[in-house]
Write a protein that holds these residues in place. Structure first.
Motif, PDB file in Angstrom:
ATOM      1  N   VAL A  38       0.866  -1.182   0.000  1.00 23.35           N
ATOM      2  CA  VAL A  38       0.000   0.000   0.000  1.00 23.35           C
ATOM      3  C   VAL A  38       0.905   1.234   0.000  1.00 23.35           C
ATOM      4  CG1 VAL A  38      -1.697   1.327   1.321  1.00 23.35           C
ATOM      5  CG2 VAL A  38      -1.909  -1.163   1.169  1.00 23.35           C
ATOM      6  N   ASP A  39       0.519   2.266  -0.759  1.00 19.81           N
ATOM      7  CA  ASP A  39       1.362   3.458  -0.859  1.00 19.81           C
ATOM      8  C   ASP A  39       0.924   4.580   0.068  1.00 19.81           C
ATOM      9  OD1 ASP A  39       3.254   2.709  -3.036  1.00 19.81           O
ATOM     10  OD2 ASP A  39       1.348   2.404  -4.104  1.00 19.81           O
ATOM     11  N   ILE A  40      -0.357   4.656   0.301  1.00 17.92           N
ATOM     12  CA  ILE A  40      -0.864   5.711   1.184  1.00 17.92           C
ATOM     13  C   ILE A  40      -1.939   5.094   2.081  1.00 17.92           C
ATOM     14  CG2 ILE A  40      -2.160   7.887   1.284  1.00 17.92           C
ATOM     15  CD1 ILE A  40      -0.925   8.539  -1.511  1.00 17.92           C
ATOM     16  N   VAL A  41      -1.808   5.325   3.398  1.00 22.05           N
ATOM     17  CA  VAL A  41      -2.845   4.856   4.319  1.00 22.05           C
ATOM     18  C   VAL A  41      -3.511   6.068   4.960  1.00 22.05           C
ATOM     19  CG1 VAL A  41      -3.395   3.412   6.324  1.00 22.05           C
ATOM     20  CG2 VAL A  41      -1.474   2.788   4.828  1.00 22.05           C
ATOM     21  N   ILE A  42      -4.804   6.168   4.746  1.00 27.43           N
ATOM     22  CA  ILE A  42      -5.603   7.257   5.337  1.00 27.43           C
ATOM     23  C   ILE A  42      -6.576   6.626   6.320  1.00 27.43           C
ATOM     24  CG2 ILE A  42      -7.281   9.101   4.872  1.00 27.43           C
ATOM     25  CD1 ILE A  42      -4.661   9.746   3.561  1.00 27.43           C
ATOM     26  N   LEU A  69      -3.531  11.238   7.536  1.00 27.30           N
ATOM     27  CA  LEU A  69      -2.495  10.421   6.907  1.00 27.30           C
ATOM     28  C   LEU A  69      -1.789   9.583   7.974  1.00 27.30           C
ATOM     29  CD1 LEU A  69      -0.790   9.829   4.329  1.00 27.30           C
ATOM     30  CD2 LEU A  69       0.646  11.773   4.987  1.00 27.30           C
ATOM     31  N   LEU A  70      -1.887   8.255   7.832  1.00 21.71           N
ATOM     32  CA  LEU A  70      -1.239   7.376   8.811  1.00 21.71           C
ATOM     33  C   LEU A  70       0.124   6.889   8.330  1.00 21.71           C
ATOM     34  CD1 LEU A  70      -4.237   5.121   9.973  1.00 21.71           C
ATOM     35  CD2 LEU A  70      -3.323   7.172  11.086  1.00 21.71           C
ATOM     36  N   GLY A  71       0.274   6.775   7.007  1.00 17.14           N
ATOM     37  CA  GLY A  71       1.558   6.289   6.503  1.00 17.14           C
ATOM     38  C   GLY A  71       1.636   6.406   4.992  1.00 17.14           C
ATOM     39  N   MET A  72       2.880   6.351   4.492  1.00 14.92           N
ATOM     40  CA  MET A  72       3.049   6.411   3.031  1.00 14.92           C
ATOM     41  C   MET A  72       4.386   5.818   2.624  1.00 14.92           C
ATOM     42  SD  MET A  72       3.577  10.526   2.839  1.00 14.92           S
ATOM     43  CE  MET A  72       4.606  11.322   4.084  1.00 14.92           C
ATOM     44  N   PRO A 115       3.082  10.558  10.507  1.00 21.44           N
ATOM     45  CA  PRO A 115       2.799   9.496   9.540  1.00 21.44           C
ATOM     46  C   PRO A 115       4.030   8.599   9.359  1.00 21.44           C
ATOM     47  CG  PRO A 115       2.017  11.608   8.726  1.00 21.44           C
ATOM     48  CD  PRO A 115       2.794  11.894   9.967  1.00 21.44           C
ATOM     49  N   ILE A 116       3.780   7.313   9.256  1.00 21.33           N
ATOM     50  CA  ILE A 116       4.873   6.357   9.104  1.00 21.33           C
ATOM     51  C   ILE A 116       5.364   6.397   7.659  1.00 21.33           C
ATOM     52  CG2 ILE A 116       5.424   3.897   9.115  1.00 21.33           C
ATOM     53  CD1 ILE A 116       3.265   3.704  11.398  1.00 21.33           C
ATOM     54  N   ARG A 117       6.691   6.493   7.513  1.00 23.98           N
ATOM     55  CA  ARG A 117       7.237   6.560   6.151  1.00 23.98           C
ATOM     56  C   ARG A 117       7.994   5.275   5.846  1.00 23.98           C
ATOM     57  NH1 ARG A 117      10.692  11.445   6.146  1.00 23.98           N
ATOM     58  NH2 ARG A 117      10.902  11.045   3.908  1.00 23.98           N
ATOM     59  N   TYR A 118       7.803   4.778   4.635  1.00 25.68           N
ATOM     60  CA  TYR A 118       8.348   3.468   4.266  1.00 25.68           C
ATOM     61  C   TYR A 118       9.072   3.565   2.941  1.00 25.68           C
ATOM     62  CZ  TYR A 118       8.408  -1.609   3.440  1.00 25.68           C
ATOM     63  OH  TYR A 118       8.801  -2.910   3.201  1.00 25.68           O
ATOM     64  N   ASP A 119      10.265   3.051   2.929  1.00 24.77           N
ATOM     65  CA  ASP A 119      11.036   2.974   1.690  1.00 24.77           C
ATOM     66  C   ASP A 119      10.791   1.606   1.071  1.00 24.77           C
ATOM     67  OD1 ASP A 119      12.933   2.573  -0.273  1.00 24.77           O
ATOM     68  OD2 ASP A 119      14.448   3.782   0.756  1.00 24.77           O
ATOM     69  N   GLU A 120       9.973   1.600   0.019  1.00 21.59           N
ATOM     70  CA  GLU A 120       9.554   0.312  -0.546  1.00 21.59           C
ATOM     71  C   GLU A 120      10.677  -0.378  -1.316  1.00 21.59           C
ATOM     72  OE1 GLU A 120       8.460   3.269  -1.309  1.00 21.59           O
ATOM     73  OE2 GLU A 120       7.833   3.512  -3.399  1.00 21.59           O
ATOM     74  N   MET A 121      11.712   0.382  -1.696  1.00 21.85           N
ATOM     75  CA  MET A 121      12.845  -0.232  -2.393  1.00 21.85           C
ATOM     76  C   MET A 121      13.738  -0.966  -1.391  1.00 21.85           C
ATOM     77  SD  MET A 121      12.330   0.368  -5.491  1.00 21.85           S
ATOM     78  CE  MET A 121      11.281   1.435  -6.465  1.00 21.85           C
ATOM     79  N   GLU A 122      14.074  -0.232  -0.324  1.00 18.21           N
ATOM     80  CA  GLU A 122      14.963  -0.810   0.689  1.00 18.21           C
ATOM     81  C   GLU A 122      14.199  -1.682   1.683  1.00 18.21           C
ATOM     82  OE1 GLU A 122      18.240  -0.437   0.663  1.00 18.21           O
ATOM     83  OE2 GLU A 122      18.218   0.888  -1.096  1.00 18.21           O
ATOM     84  N   LYS A 123      12.887  -1.673   1.542  1.00 19.29           N
ATOM     85  CA  LYS A 123      12.014  -2.410   2.463  1.00 19.29           C
ATOM     86  C   LYS A 123      12.320  -2.069   3.922  1.00 19.29           C
ATOM     87  CE  LYS A 123      10.934  -6.292  -0.584  1.00 19.29           C
ATOM     88  NZ  LYS A 123       9.689  -5.634  -1.007  1.00 19.29           N
TER      89      LYS A 123
END
Lengths: 413, 413
Positions: free
Chosen positions: A64-68, A337-340, A402-410
């Motif tokens: 998921v890219d954006i959590v609202i 916004l909870l995370g992205m 908001p929690i931030r996530y690097d989807e490349m580096e996981k």
């Protein structure tokens, strides 16, 4: 950048959710997935098993890219208001698609059913009203009315299935909001919504997962039904708080609330039908558990879910007048916004200047009556924890960005 | 048959209480002792250590003939309203004497002080008002005003002593009610009211006994400070419920209540001064215990006791409008009989037909707004217990008849 919206609870995130997520991207061809996720209390009138922050992490780790957050005023509601709130958020974020799981699996029968019901609206509503007056529950009455006006079920959806009902309401909301969102649906596989046993396939319902968690106290058997990252997140929550949240944790507070509220005060609670408060007051005295209480209160007129939602509103002291904005307006008034992911962040950057609804990244930066219900729900949710964890849980609700996530580096940033 | 009235909490019953009881009989020459006893929540804004039934047994075993419950609406109040409720009950039961323990020990200085204050009323009230406006607490302000109008303290009571204050209010209530009751006083010996340590004498304050119970978890050291029957009753309660009641048991419910009530709802609570609700709302978030909370809320204006009483009213959801009958009327509206000896029973038989206030032996047989506060207090008190004991405690409150005691055979009937 095209976005597909999904409406989720992730309670907790399991393989079936992953299947839905991946296929939502595939079916829509979108670049980003935006999830509207219920906060601490869910549509069936239950506390979430773990916090919204833990569930946000599960969502981000799985694509998921954006959590609202779906505000409390919409999350703990009948399918109609729940759907309206969720769709209005996805619409505000310029989603081009909404992809939901359903027992049906094709979108056409949804459209047919809606056209059919629109054509026969008058007749349908007359029968519905009569059936309700006979003392049937709302879902049962809608089903009876639908059957009465429908000669041919070909190319119609089965409106007794819970995910078909929700899906129908999403499409209704899209129409009502005059939104450009295109609805898509994916057939749910492997487990029925209400299934309570773990199957031999690796897809199990969230209900059966919670059952394993609470009744069999069996965390480790869940590994094969959940993506590993979700399982680790669930385990971490259990290790940190030594518990998972369920209604019984809140029963002492619920009982306290009914015992100390007057009949008039109970009558102010949202979804309290006139007269029901007498029944609750009488039954609470002898009931030693929430389950026992609800069993003794249940009647033909009220479904378990309907009563559970009422109980959540009693627990959170949510009044009829406080919920008016949710039932009367057509747009959720803020986007919490909870995370992205990083992709999600780029998407938000792009649409930011076109937004007509404010994005809330920090709780203290915004004030709204419905937001104060979310805060109250968080306070109440924390009560299942012992001190000092309770107090620190509450403070975290105010301070967590908001929690931030690097989807490349996981990894989380 | 002559009756002497006493006003008690017995929290728990100890040697000092026995001393007071025996001397009340001796000083008055009465045949029966009638005790007005607070129910579940006490004057200092605390839950009683054990139930009112256990405390009634302690009273009967030690020579009290009739135990009447002081309704919640009077028991958790400032000295003035507390005294008015208690005296009105003793007056309704035709007591000829009221005998109270005091630091002073002679009745004459009480009368002198009252006459002095009556003569200088205007001046006293002017200074009191000014002092309160400076932000002093009520007890501090009364003390300052009293000093300002009093040149000579000879033959006056020390109004800084808690039992002198209560005694003064009893006499004031007797005057206000135009009652024929004759006040008597006995000097308290062996321990100060606020003393927190156990002394070498066998008289210890209830405060120090509770401290031994809660802080040192030391039940057995209490044996020498209590009559054996009381000690056994206390022990039995501990064995049955695995606990003694204190504020900390109720803190989760208290916190829940403040977290879920709106500012307006908090403002409706009895004794909530305008504006104080903001302070409570802010301080509750981070406070992990009741003690921590109260420490952080305390100011010069509000004594610990004043705040504790407010907290009890928040816990029991007691509104300003619900307490109006207690502050505005001069007579407790019912006499809830908790227990009696055989002699007490004969006394009640004799006076029965002359009573102007109803005696309640069975909870279900009577209905009154103030009685519903007593019931609510019992419900709230039960919350410290785990289920199923909580539910059975509640049911017992409805079904327990007055406790009957054969004082000759020394056994309950």
């Amino acid at each position: 950048m095209k976005a597909v919206g999904i409406v989720v609870e992730y309670n907790p995130f399991h393989n079936g959710h992953q299947f839905h997520l991946q296929n939502s991207l595939k079916e829509s061809g979108a670049d980003v997935v935006i999830a509207v996720m219920s906060g601490y209390f869910l549509q069936r009138g239950e506390p979430a098993v773990v916090s919204k922050w833990a569930r946000t992490k599960m969502a981000l780790q799985n694509g998921v890219d954006i959590v609202i957050e779906l505000p409390y005023a919409f999350s703990t509601q009948s399918a109609e208001i729940f759907a309206k709130g969720a769709v209005s958020i996805l619409d505000a974020l310029f989603c081009q698609y909404l992809c939901f799981g359903s027992e049906q699996g094709d979108i056409e029968p949804f459209i047919n059913t809606m056209d059919h019901l629109t054509n026969k609206k008058e007749q349908y509503e007359k029968i519905l009203k009569e059936t309700l007056q006979k003392g049937y529950s709302y879902p049962k009455a809608t089903s009876i009315a639908f059957e009465a006006i429908t000669a041919d079920h070909k190319n119609m959806i089965d409106l007794k299935k819970p995910n078909n009902i929700l899906g129908y309401q999403y499409i209704q909301a899209i129409r009502d909001l005059k939104s450009q969102i295109k609805p898509l649906t994916i057939k749910r596989i492997g487990a029925d919504y209400h299934d309570e046993t773990l199957h031999k396939t690796t897809i199990a319902s969230a209900t059966s997962i919670r059952k394993a968690l609470f009744e069999h106290n069996d965390l480790y058997s869940l590994g094969e039904y959940m993506p590993n990252a979700s399982f680790q997140e669930l385990k971490k929550y259990g290790d940190t708080f030594s518990m998972f949240h369920q209604w019984e944790n809140y029963y002492p507070f619920f009982k306290y609330s009914i015992l100390t509220k007057s009949l008039d005060e109970l009558n102010e609670i949202y979804e309290m039908d006139e007269g029901l408060q007498y029944r609750l007051k009488a039954k609470i005295l002898k009931s030693c558990s929430f389950h026992e209480f609800l069993q003794s209160v249940k009647t033909k007129r009220y479904t378990w879910t309907r009563l559970q939602r009422l109980c959540v509103h009693i627990l959170t002291n949510t009044k009829k007048k406080e919920m008016l904005p949710a039932s009367s307006s057509t747009q959720a008034p803020y986007l919490r916004l909870l995370g992205m992911s990083q992709k999600g962040q780029r998407y938000l950057q792009k649409i930011k200047k076109h937004l007509s609804v404010p994005i809330i990244a920090k709780l203290s930066a915004f004030d709204h009556p419905l937001l104060s219900l979310d805060v109250r729900a968080a306070h109440v949710y924390s009560l299942a924890l012992p001190e000092p964890k309770r107090s620190s849980f509450i403070m975290k609700e105010y301070s967590t960005p908001p929690i931030r996530y690097d989807e490349m580096e996981k990894q989380f940033l």
